[in-house]
Design a protein around this motif. Structure first.
Motif, short mmCIF file in Angstrom:
data_model
loop_
_atom_site.label_atom_id
_atom_site.label_comp_id
_atom_site.label_asym_id
_atom_site.label_seq_id
_atom_site.Cartn_x
_atom_site.Cartn_y
_atom_site.Cartn_z
N PHE A 189 7.61 7.48 3.26
CA PHE A 189 7.16 6.10 3.06
C PHE A 189 5.84 5.85 3.78
O PHE A 189 4.94 5.20 3.25
N TYR A 190 5.73 6.36 5.01
CA TYR A 190 4.48 6.19 5.76
C TYR A 190 3.33 6.83 5.00
O TYR A 190 2.25 6.23 4.86
N THR A 191 3.54 8.03 4.52
CA THR A 191 2.49 8.78 3.80
C THR A 191 2.14 8.08 2.49
O THR A 191 0.96 7.98 2.13
N ASP A 192 3.15 7.59 1.78
CA ASP A 192 2.91 6.90 0.50
C ASP A 192 1.95 5.73 0.65
O ASP A 192 1.25 5.37 -0.29
N HIS A 193 1.94 5.12 1.83
CA HIS A 193 1.14 3.90 2.03
C HIS A 193 0.05 4.05 3.08
O HIS A 193 -0.51 3.05 3.54
N GLU A 194 -0.28 5.28 3.45
CA GLU A 194 -1.25 5.46 4.53
C GLU A 194 -2.65 4.96 4.19
O GLU A 194 -3.41 4.64 5.09
N ALA A 195 -2.97 4.83 2.92
CA ALA A 195 -4.30 4.34 2.54
C ALA A 195 -4.36 2.81 2.50
O ALA A 195 -5.45 2.24 2.38
N ASP A 196 -3.22 2.16 2.62
CA ASP A 196 -3.18 0.69 2.54
C ASP A 196 -3.44 0.07 3.92
O ASP A 196 -2.90 0.52 4.92
N ASP A 197 -4.26 -0.97 3.94
CA ASP A 197 -4.45 -1.69 5.20
C ASP A 197 -3.28 -2.65 5.41
O ASP A 197 -2.44 -2.84 4.53
N TYR A 198 -3.25 -3.25 6.58
CA TYR A 198 -2.13 -4.09 6.98
C TYR A 198 -1.89 -5.25 6.01
O TYR A 198 -0.75 -5.49 5.59
N LEU A 199 -2.94 -5.95 5.65
CA LEU A 199 -2.75 -7.11 4.76
C LEU A 199 -2.27 -6.69 3.38
O LEU A 199 -1.45 -7.38 2.77
N THR A 200 -2.73 -5.54 2.90
CA THR A 200 -2.26 -5.01 1.62
C THR A 200 -0.79 -4.63 1.72
O THR A 200 0.00 -4.93 0.82
N LEU A 201 -0.41 -3.98 2.82
CA LEU A 201 0.99 -3.62 3.01
C LEU A 201 1.88 -4.86 3.02
O LEU A 201 2.95 -4.87 2.39
N CYS A 202 1.45 -5.89 3.73
CA CYS A 202 2.24 -7.13 3.78
C CYS A 202 2.34 -7.78 2.40
O CYS A 202 3.42 -8.26 2.02
N ARG A 203 1.25 -7.77 1.65
CA ARG A 203 1.27 -8.33 0.29
C ARG A 203 2.24 -7.54 -0.60
O ARG A 203 3.03 -8.12 -1.34
N LYS A 204 2.18 -6.21 -0.50
CA LYS A 204 3.09 -5.37 -1.29
C LYS A 204 4.55 -5.64 -0.93
O LYS A 204 5.42 -5.67 -1.80
N LEU A 205 4.81 -5.82 0.37
CA LEU A 205 6.17 -6.13 0.79
C LEU A 205 6.61 -7.49 0.25
O LEU A 205 7.75 -7.62 -0.23
N ASP A 206 5.73 -8.47 0.29
CA ASP A 206 6.05 -9.78 -0.30
C ASP A 206 6.44 -9.61 -1.76
O ASP A 206 7.43 -10.21 -2.23
N GLU A 207 5.67 -8.83 -2.50
CA GLU A 207 5.95 -8.61 -3.93
C GLU A 207 7.28 -7.88 -4.14
O GLU A 207 8.04 -8.22 -5.04
N THR A 208 7.56 -6.90 -3.30
CA THR A 208 8.82 -6.16 -3.42
C THR A 208 10.00 -7.08 -3.16
O THR A 208 10.99 -7.07 -3.91
#
Length: 173
Positions: free
Chosen positions: A94-113
Motif C-alpha cells: 500500500f505504501y509503495t502503491d501511493h508513494e508518488a502521491d503527496d499528502y493532500l492527494t492521499l487525503c483526497r483519495k481516502l475521502d473518495e474511497t
C-alpha cells in the motif's frame, strides 16, 4: 460499539472517519513524509503518508472484494498473492502503491474511497451485510467494519499519540 446492522455500520464509518479527518489537518502536510509514527510491523516507523495510503489500500480492497463477489468472481483474501499472516508485506505494498502521491492527494483519495464504501453499503440490504456469513463466520458488514471504521479509530489514536510526542519534544529544552 460494534455495528450490528447496516445503519450502525454507516454511522460508525461516518463518525470514526470524521474524527480521523479532523486529525488529518492540512497543517500536517509539511511533515507528512517523516517516518515518526509506529509502523504496522512491530519495531518499524512509518510516515503519515504511509498511514493514509494504508487506510486507502484497505478501503480499496473492501471495494474490490465486494465488486468481485457481486460479479461472482473468486475473491482472494486478503489480497491476491498475500495471506493473512503477511499483512506487514501488504502494508508495504500500500505504501509503495501511493508513494508518488503527496499528502493532500492521499487525503483526497481516502475521502473518495470512504464515500465509495458508504455508497456500496447503501446499495446492500441489511440481510446481505449482516445475516449471511460472507467469509468464514464473518458477515460482510463485519468484514467492512474490520477494514474501515476500526482502522480509522486506530489511526486517530496513532496520530494523536504522535502529535502529543511531537509537542512534548518541541517544548523540552
Amino acid at each position: 460499539m460494534i455495528p450490528r446492522n447496516k445503519h450502525s455500520l454507516q454511522d460508525a464509518i461516518r463518525k470514526n472517519y470524521a474524527q480521523l479527518r479532523t486529525e488529518l489537518g492540512q497543517d500536517l502536510a509539511p511533515i507528512s513524509d517523516l517516518p515518526e509514527l509506529d509502523g504496522h510491523v512491530k519495531g518499524t516507523k512509518m510516515s503519515l503518508n504511509n498511514l493514509v495510503a494504508y487506510l486507502n489500500g484497505w478501503g480499496q480492497l473492501v471495494l474490490k472484494w465486494i465488486d468481485k463477489t457481486d460479479k461472482r468472481e473468486t475473491v482472494h483474501l486478503p489480497e491476491t498473492g498475500y495471506k493473512w499472516n503477511q499483512l506487514g508485506l501488504l502494508a508495504q505494498k500500500f505504501y509503495t502503491d501511493h508513494e508518488a502521491d503527496d499528502y493532500l492527494t492521499l487525503c483526497r483519495k481516502l475521502d473518495e474511497t470512504v464515500e465509495c464504501v458508504q455508497l456500496l453499503i447503501e446499495s446492500k440490504t441489511n440481510e446481505q451485510l449482516y445475516v449471511k456469513s460472507w467469509y468464514k463466520q464473518w458477515p460482510l458488514g463485519r468484514m467492512i467494519q474490520f477494514n474501515t471504521s476500526s482502522p480509522y479509530t486506530n489511526a486517530t489514536i496513532r496520530i494523536r499519540k504522535w502529535k502529543k510526542i511531537r509537542i512534548q519534544q518541541e517544548q523540552s529544552p
